[in-house]
Every structure is written in structure tokens, then in C-alpha cells.
Design an enzyme around this catalytic site. Structure first.
Site, PDB file in Angstrom:
ATOM      1  N   CYS A   1      -6.195   4.275   7.604  1.00 19.78           N
ATOM      2  CA  CYS A   1      -7.465   4.837   8.065  1.00 19.78           C
ATOM      3  C   CYS A   1      -8.498   4.834   6.945  1.00 19.78           C
ATOM      4  CB  CYS A   1      -7.341   6.262   8.591  1.00 19.78           C
ATOM      5  SG  CYS A   1      -6.359   6.430  10.060  1.00 19.78           S
TER       6      CYS A   1
ATOM      7  N   ARG B 114      -6.860  -1.240   3.373  1.00 21.54           N
ATOM      8  CA  ARG B 114      -5.951  -0.104   3.564  1.00 21.54           C
ATOM      9  C   ARG B 114      -5.043  -0.282   4.780  1.00 21.54           C
ATOM     10  NH1 ARG B 114      -7.977   4.481   0.819  1.00 21.54           N
ATOM     11  NH2 ARG B 114      -7.132   5.927   2.330  1.00 21.54           N
TER      12      ARG B 114
ATOM     13  N   TRP C 219      -5.645   3.551  11.787  1.00 25.60           N
ATOM     14  CA  TRP C 219      -4.257   3.054  11.777  1.00 25.60           C
ATOM     15  C   TRP C 219      -3.500   4.000  12.689  1.00 25.60           C
ATOM     16  CZ3 TRP C 219       0.717   4.522  10.419  1.00 25.60           C
ATOM     17  CH2 TRP C 219       1.621   3.487  10.141  1.00 25.60           C
TER      18      TRP C 219
ATOM     19  N   ASN D  33      -8.730  11.069   9.196  1.00 23.50           N
ATOM     20  CA  ASN D  33      -7.566  10.371   8.641  1.00 23.50           C
ATOM     21  C   ASN D  33      -6.513  11.442   8.413  1.00 23.50           C
ATOM     22  OD1 ASN D  33      -5.714   8.962   7.115  1.00 23.50           O
ATOM     23  ND2 ASN D  33      -7.050   8.670   5.346  1.00 23.50           N
ATOM     24  N   GLY D  34      -5.281  11.214   8.859  1.00 19.80           N
ATOM     25  CA  GLY D  34      -4.225  12.217   8.663  1.00 19.80           C
ATOM     26  C   GLY D  34      -3.567  12.559   9.984  1.00 19.80           C
TER      27      GLY D  34
ATOM     28  N   GLU E 168      12.536  -6.722  -4.202  1.00 18.91           N
ATOM     29  CA  GLU E 168      11.082  -6.859  -4.174  1.00 18.91           C
ATOM     30  C   GLU E 168      10.686  -8.218  -3.587  1.00 18.91           C
ATOM     31  OE1 GLU E 168       8.690  -4.990  -4.253  1.00 18.91           O
ATOM     32  OE2 GLU E 168       6.984  -6.218  -4.760  1.00 18.91           O
TER      33      GLU E 168
ATOM     34  N   LYS F 164       8.382  -8.585  -0.265  1.00 18.37           N
ATOM     35  CA  LYS F 164       7.127  -9.362  -0.258  1.00 18.37           C
ATOM     36  C   LYS F 164       7.118 -10.319   0.917  1.00 18.37           C
ATOM     37  CE  LYS F 164       5.195  -7.573  -2.055  1.00 18.37           C
ATOM     38  NZ  LYS F 164       5.247  -6.374  -2.740  1.00 18.37           N
TER      39      LYS F 164
ATOM     40  N   GLU G  21       6.881  -8.500   4.365  1.00 20.94           N
ATOM     41  CA  GLU G  21       5.582  -7.840   4.552  1.00 20.94           C
ATOM     42  C   GLU G  21       4.505  -8.802   5.037  1.00 20.94           C
ATOM     43  OE1 GLU G  21       4.973  -4.199   1.387  1.00 20.94           O
ATOM     44  OE2 GLU G  21       5.000  -6.214   0.571  1.00 20.94           O
TER      45      GLU G  21
ATOM     46  N   HIS H 225      30.315  -8.586   1.395  1.00 26.83           N
ATOM     47  CA  HIS H 225      30.649  -7.436   2.240  1.00 26.83           C
ATOM     48  C   HIS H 225      29.730  -7.367   3.461  1.00 26.83           C
ATOM     49  CE1 HIS H 225      33.440  -6.083  -0.780  1.00 26.83           C
ATOM     50  NE2 HIS H 225      32.492  -6.188  -1.692  1.00 26.83           N
TER      51      HIS H 225
ATOM     52  N   LYS I  19      -2.120  -0.075   3.118  1.00 27.66           N
ATOM     53  CA  LYS I  19      -2.035  -0.126   1.659  1.00 27.66           C
ATOM     54  C   LYS I  19      -1.670   1.235   1.100  1.00 27.66           C
ATOM     55  CE  LYS I  19      -2.683  -1.969  -2.394  1.00 27.66           C
ATOM     56  NZ  LYS I  19      -1.528  -2.770  -2.815  1.00 27.66           N
TER      57      LYS I  19
HETATM   58  C1  G6P Z   1       2.736   0.998   1.357  1.00 26.49           C
HETATM   59  C2  G6P Z   1       2.213  -0.295   0.758  1.00 26.49           C
HETATM   60  C3  G6P Z   1       3.215  -0.806  -0.274  1.00 26.49           C
HETATM   61  C4  G6P Z   1       3.483   0.241  -1.318  1.00 26.49           C
HETATM   62  C5  G6P Z   1       3.936   1.565  -0.688  1.00 26.49           C
HETATM   63  C6  G6P Z   1       3.943   2.687  -1.711  1.00 26.49           C
HETATM   64  O1  G6P Z   1       3.858   0.745   2.127  1.00 26.49           O
HETATM   65  O2  G6P Z   1       2.012  -1.271   1.766  1.00 26.49           O
HETATM   66  O3  G6P Z   1       2.696  -1.982  -0.897  1.00 26.49           O
HETATM   67  O4  G6P Z   1       4.453  -0.209  -2.201  1.00 26.49           O
HETATM   68  O5  G6P Z   1       3.032   1.955   0.341  1.00 26.49           O
HETATM   69  O6  G6P Z   1       2.619   2.918  -2.127  1.00 26.49           O
HETATM   70  P1  G6P Z   1       2.197   3.564  -3.487  1.00 26.49           P
HETATM   71  O7  G6P Z   1       0.698   3.525  -3.463  1.00 26.49           O
HETATM   72  O8  G6P Z   1       2.728   4.965  -3.484  1.00 26.49           O
HETATM   73  O9  G6P Z   1       2.762   2.771  -4.594  1.00 26.49           O
END
Ligand code: G6P
Length: 612
Positions: free
Chosen positions: A2, A27, A73, A99-100, A485, A489, A492, A508, A607
Site C-alpha cells: 500500500c 512497494r 495491496w 495502509n494497515g 536465496e 529470487k 519471486e 531425503h 517490497k
Molecule cells: C518482502 C520483500 C522481500 C524482503 C522481505 C523482508 O517479502 O518482498 O524482498 O526480503 O519482505 O523485508 P525487509 O524489508 O524486512 O528486509
């Protein structure tokens, strides 16, 4: 998650609002809307992108010099036009963006229904604006007072902006748990979820604190009251953000720009902290808490998403070098599982945005139990940076692409410095090893630079695998978090199912998935469990899986086994994540682009996740 923008001043508000929403697109959102206050409250909203909203209003009158806009969102109710913000109060005299999450919305909603209110949307937000109208009408109070009384009845998180048809020179904004910044220009004010929509107009900002209400009136000074009705003096700060940092700078996507920024961002995260000549690491932000860390019975690192992967690398580093026990916790689990934590513990919260709701809640929990709480954040002035006792900023610069890249490597660099600092002070590291690691750490930006030169090769590999539906990422030791990671990536931004696994655990379970269609990305750098990883590669090959290996330059052994190899510069085992992550970021990026995905704003993701 949001985005909120609002404006009051002498200019036309519409272009400022739209540009602001575009700056906040990163965001993550699924619908957009705006309200212009021009005699009446004119609301326009639609499902989709900000560009859809622009198209939607193109023949409408959007004039006026006070207004607010929102990207939503979805939490309560699907993403559609009705649920998009702004929302009107019953008599349409008030409008809100939010937002919230209002957690007690169901109870408030039935109360309001009993009092004759009708609801048009499925949102929790509509409850709040009806409540404000109800209070305003029955108690005959000002708009700001009605907002204040209403917020006292609300449980949950909010950043809100409210406009009233009867007050064409006033914006009321408030926050709790979700960020909100007020920009102060000459005879004009801006309100936004973060500073990016504001920076091109003014560098003077006030970051609202939880339970603060901003009363913004044309040609008057900004006033702040708390929900408990205490007056506060606005604390005006100067923004350090530059406009260049939030633009694409010639790259096709923010993500690619941010991947390529890493030699610089890693260096910035170590600047003034890594002193090779003096054989020293200094971390000014946590100086007063060094002793606390050194005496800690254990360190708990908490985070979400990519930051959680950095936390895992941090665990390996701190235990390996400083010999202090470390537990890594998902913030969302930690906050609800009644953890054992006390005054002797130190909790480190890692967050790029500094706004992640679960991580904030984990911090409050640990603080409540008397633990020392430190932060590793990228965004200066963020909620987490302010909620912690002290911390280390990563200085990676604004990260706009939803998929985190340069923030991750900066977090890992900072954790490496922290582990080295603690190890030196604790005397758990021989001086020659310490000095060798400092020199090697200092050379990482240059090695990342060299790795980025592999971009064309990586793009070719991406072309071979962009059509797959499943994939596996394997690594051991320090490369296990890298595998996690890498998989995150890919899923996502390309929507390909990807699993990260410790290489030895593959047998396993995931080994059952391997056939000739399955690409397996293996981080097989020379130090650490190299030979064992080679055995894991053999196990994949025996089942006809395709191996894409990240290896060190000149490694002929793995080259003879793998279908594709990406050769990266060699480094110390514990520094490998800083380099090995880069090709995996590029692979995901190219695969996603080839699949036609929206790389910077992947579907359903946000984000900054400001709701739990
Ligand atoms: C969201 C973002 C990720 C991020 C995570 C934690 O899921 O899409 O890219 O790693 O939040 O966010 P932060 O700002 O706490 O690192």
C-alpha cells in the site's frame, strides 16, 4: 505494501499524486485510486496499475490543489474497484486512504451496522471512515478530534489520510505500525508512505511516530497531536536521499541496476568501518553495546524473506569466528511462539525496509522481556531503526526492485564486519587470520565487479532454462543460505517453482523430483565441503538432472561434470556468499525477463510488508 500520497499547496495536486504513486509502485499493489478535493470529494479508482488509473481519469476533471492517492495491496476483500481506496463515509462528506489492518473491524462493523451504516466494500478501511463520520456528527467535534477519538477505538495498524468536504484546506494524517512521512515545502505539504514521492519537492520531512496525528492546514504550521491528545513539536529532518538513487539510470529495470550497483553498495556498507592499516573493525552505531554483545549468552537474529537468509549467513559467521551461540528466527514465528528470552540475550533484527510488521513485533517482544535489541537496517529513519536500542545501517542506498539484491549483500557484509569485530575483541581469532580476512573482505567489491562481467554468459544459460517449471538449488555450509536465496529470487520474479536445499539433504526428499527436465543449480566453490558437493552433483547426474554449477575460476573437475558452469573469483570460504549470490541474481533476472514477467513488481509481492 500500500502506498499513500497526499498534497496540499498552491500547485495542481493531480500530477504530484500520480508521480508519487508511480514512485511508490515498487512497494507492490493491485489497485489504485485518488481523491481530489475541489468543492466536492471527487474519487476515482480502479483495479490494476497506476497507468490504468491515469487512463481511467483521462476525461475527468481532476483539478484542485488538495488531494490524496493510494495504491492498495489487498488484505480484506479481493482486488477490485469497489475495494480500492479512497473510501467514502456514509454521507460522502469524508474520504479516507489507509495502509494497515484494523484488527477489530468485525466488531466495529456490526456496531456501525446496528447504528444504520451500510457498507459497500469488504474492506476494514470503510469501517474506520464510517466511525469517524459517526463521531464527528454525534459529538460535533472537529475533523482531527473525530479522527483522534476513532483511532482510540481501533486495534491494529494504520497509516491514514482523511479529507473532508467541509474542510477544503485541511489534511489529517495518522500512523501506527505503518510508515508515514510529512514533507514540508514552501506553503505546501506532502504526505507519503516513504520519502520517494517527496524528494523532488523538498528535503524537509517529519517522520511521524506511532499514534501521532498530523494536522496539516493551508498556510499554517504543521501540528502534531498524539492519539492520547498530547501536543508534540514536529521534529524536522533533512532527507539524505538523492533523486538519481530512485531512478533507473539507463537500466531496463531497477533490479538490474541494483544488481550492478553491488560493487559500490558493498563498499559503502564497509566504508569507515574496515581499517586494514590499523587492523581494526569499528561499528560506531553499536559501540555502546559491544560489551553487551560480547557477554551475551546467545544472540538471536530475527528477520523475514531475504533478510532471513542474510541472518543465516550471520549465524555461521558469528559462531565460526566469535564462538557466540546464535539462533536464527523467522520474525513471524518468533513473535507468536512464546520464546525464552531475557536480559542476557541480544536480539539483532535485520530488515532492508525497516518496516516489516513481523520483525517490528519481534523487536517489541524482545524489548518487553528485557533483551538488548539491535538493528541492521537499510532505511534510515525507518520504524525498526527507531525501535531498536542501537544498530548498524547497511548504506546500500534505496532498493526499489521488489526482489532484494544489493540489500542482501550489504547485510552480509555488515554481518561479516560484526563477526570479525566480536572475534577480535573476544580473542577467538588468530591475528593473521583476522588480517587476512580484512584484506580479502576489502577485495570483495572488485571480485563482484569481475563476476558481473559474466552477465552475457549467464543470459545464455537463462535462455536454456527459462521455460522450466521446477528447479532445485543446492549448497552446503556458507553456500546453503546462498542456495535458499537463489531459489527465492527465482520464484519471486519468474514464478518458477524453486526449492533451496542443503545439498546433502537432497537425498531425503527432493531427489525424487530429479529427472532429465530438472535444472539443479549447485554452488560448488572450492573451499568448505567441496568434495562432498561433488558427490551430490554425481547423485543428480546419475538421475539425468541438469547441473548448472557456480564454481571457482579454473575448476576443471566440476566443469567435466556440469552441463553449464559459471566461474567466479575465489575467496575465503566465509566470504563466498558475497560473490556466489551475484550470478544467481542475474540468472533469475534474465529468466524472468525472458518469461515476460514484471521483474520490478512481481505479482502478489510487496517490497515492504507492513501487515502481519
Ligand atoms: C518482502 C520483500 C522481500 C524482503 C522481505 C523482508 O517479502 O518482498 O524482498 O526480503 O519482505 O523485508 P525487509 O524489508 O524486512 O528486509
Amino acid at each position: 505494501m500500500c502506498g499513500i500520497v497526499a498534497y496540499i499547496g498552491p500547485r495542481e495536486a493531480y500530477p504530484i499524486l500520480i508521480k508519487g504513486l508511480q514512485r511508490l509502485e515498487y512497494r507492490g499493489y493491485d489497485s489504485a485510486g485518488l481523491c481530489m478535493l475541489n468543492k466536492d470529494l471527487n474519487v476515482f479508482k480502479c483495479k490494476g496499475k497506476v497507468s490504468d488509473l491515469v487512463e481511467y481519469v483521462k476525461d475527468s476533471d481532476v483539478s484542485g490543489n488538495i488531494g490524496m492517492a493510494h495504491t492498495r495491496w489487498a488484505t480484506h476483500g479481493e482486488p477490485n474497484q469497489i475495494n480500492a481506496h479512497p473510501h467514502f463515509s456514509q454521507n460522502k462528506s469524508l474520504a479516507i486512504i489507509h495502509n494497515g489492518i484494523i484488527e477489530n473491524y468485525a466488531a466495529l462493523r456490526s456496531e456501525l451496522i446496528n447504528r444504520g451504516y451500510t457498507f459497500t466494500s469488504d474492506t476494514d478501511t470503510e469501517v474506520l471512515i464510517h466511525l469517524i463520520e459517526d463521531i464527528k456528527t454525534n459529538e460535533k467535534v472537529s475533523l482531527e478530534e473525530a479522527v483522534r477519538i476513532a483511532l482510540n477505538q481501533v486495534i491494529g495498524a494504520y497509516a491514514i489520510v482523511v479529507l473532508s468536504k467541509a474542510s477544503p484546506d485541511k489534511i489529517i494524517a495518522a500512523r501506527k505500525g505503518s510508515p508515514l512521512v510529512v514533507g514540508i515545502g514552501k506553503d505546501e505539504f506532502f504526505v507519503a508512505s516513504d520519502a520517494t514521492p517527496i524528494i523532488e519537492y523538498t528535503e524537509n520531512v517529519v517522520f511521524l511516530n506511532d499514534e501521532e496525528i498530523a494536522i496539516i492546514k493551508r498556510n499554517e504550521q504543521l501540528k502534531i497531536r498524539t492519539v492520547k491528545n498530547k501536543e508534540k513539536t514536529p521534529y524536522i529532518q533533512k532527507l539524505e536521499l538523492s533523486l538519481n538513487a530512485i531512478e533507473k539510470g539507463g537500466y531496463d529495470h531497477f533490479m538490474l541496476k541494483e544488481i550492478f550497483e553491488q560493487p559500490r553498495s558493498i563498499r559503502d556498507s564497509m566504508r569507515g568501518r574496515l581499517h586494514i592499516d590499523q587492523g581494526l573493525v569499528t561499528l560506531g552505531g553499536i559501540k555502546d553495546y559491544e560489551q553487551k554483545l560480547l557477554n551475551a549468552k546467545r544472540i538471536i537474529i530475527t528477520a523475514c524473506g531475504t533478510s532471513w537468509h542474510a541472518a543465516l549467513v550471520g549465524e555461521y559467521l558469528i559462531e565460526d569466528l566469535a564462538r557466540i551461540p546464535v539462533d536464527v528466527e523467522y520474525s513471524s514465528e518468533f513473535r507468536y511462539r512464546n520464546p525464552i528470552i531475557n536480559e542476557e540475550d541480544v536480539l539483532i533484527a535485520i530488515s532492508q525496509s525497516g518496516e516489516t510488521a513481523d520483525t517490528l513485533a519481534a523487536i517489541e517482544l524482545a524489548k518487553g522481556k528485557g533483551a538488548t535489541v539491535l538493528g541492521i537496517c537499510n532505511v534510515v529513519g525507518s520504524s525498526i531503526a527507531r525501535a531498536t536500542h542501537a544498530g548498524i545501517f547497511t548504506h546500500a542506498g534505496p532498493e526499489i526492485g521488489v526482489a532484494s539484491t544489493k540489500a542482501f549483500t550489504a547485510q552480509v557484509a555488515v554481518l561479516t564486519l560484526l563477526a570479525l569485530l566480536l572475534a577480535q575483541k573476544k580473542g577467538t581469532i588468530p591475528t593473521n587470520q583476522f588480517r587476512r580476512l580484512l584484506v580479502e573482505l576489502n577485495s570483495i567489491p572488485e571480485k563482484v565487479e569481475r563476476t558481473l562481467k559474466l552477465n552475457d554468459l549467464i543470459k545464455d544459460i537463462a535462455a536454456t532454462y527459462h521455460h522450466v517449471s521446477n528447479s532445485l538449488y543446492l549448497g552446503r555450509g556458507y553456500n546453503f543460505p546462498v542456495a535458499l536465496e537463489g531459489a527465492l529470487k527465482l520464484k519471486e520474479i519468474s514464478y518458477i517453482h524453486a526449492e533451496g536445499y542443503p545439498a546433502a539433504e537432497m537425498k531425503h526428499g527432493p531427489i525424487a523430483l530429479i529427472d532429465e527436465h530438472m535444472p539443479v543449480f549447485v554452488i560448488a566453490t572450492r573451499r568448505g565441503s567441496y568434495e562432498k558437493v561433488i558427490s551430490n552433483i554425481q547423485e543428480v547426474k546419475a538421475r539425468k538432472g541438469k547441473i548448472i554449477a557456480i564454481i571457482n575460476e579454473g575448476d576443471e573437475t566440476v566443469k567435466n561434470l556440469a552441463d553449464h558452469c559459471i566461474e567466479i573469483p575465489e575467496t575465503e570460504e566465509m566470504l563466498v556468499p558475497l560473490i556466489a549470490t551475484i550470478p544467481l541474481q542475474l540468472l533469475s533476472y534474465h529468466i524472468a525477463v525472458m518469461r515476460g514477467c514484471n521483474v520490478d513488481q512481481p505479482r502478489n509481492l510487496a517490497k515492504s510488508v507492513t501487515v502481519e
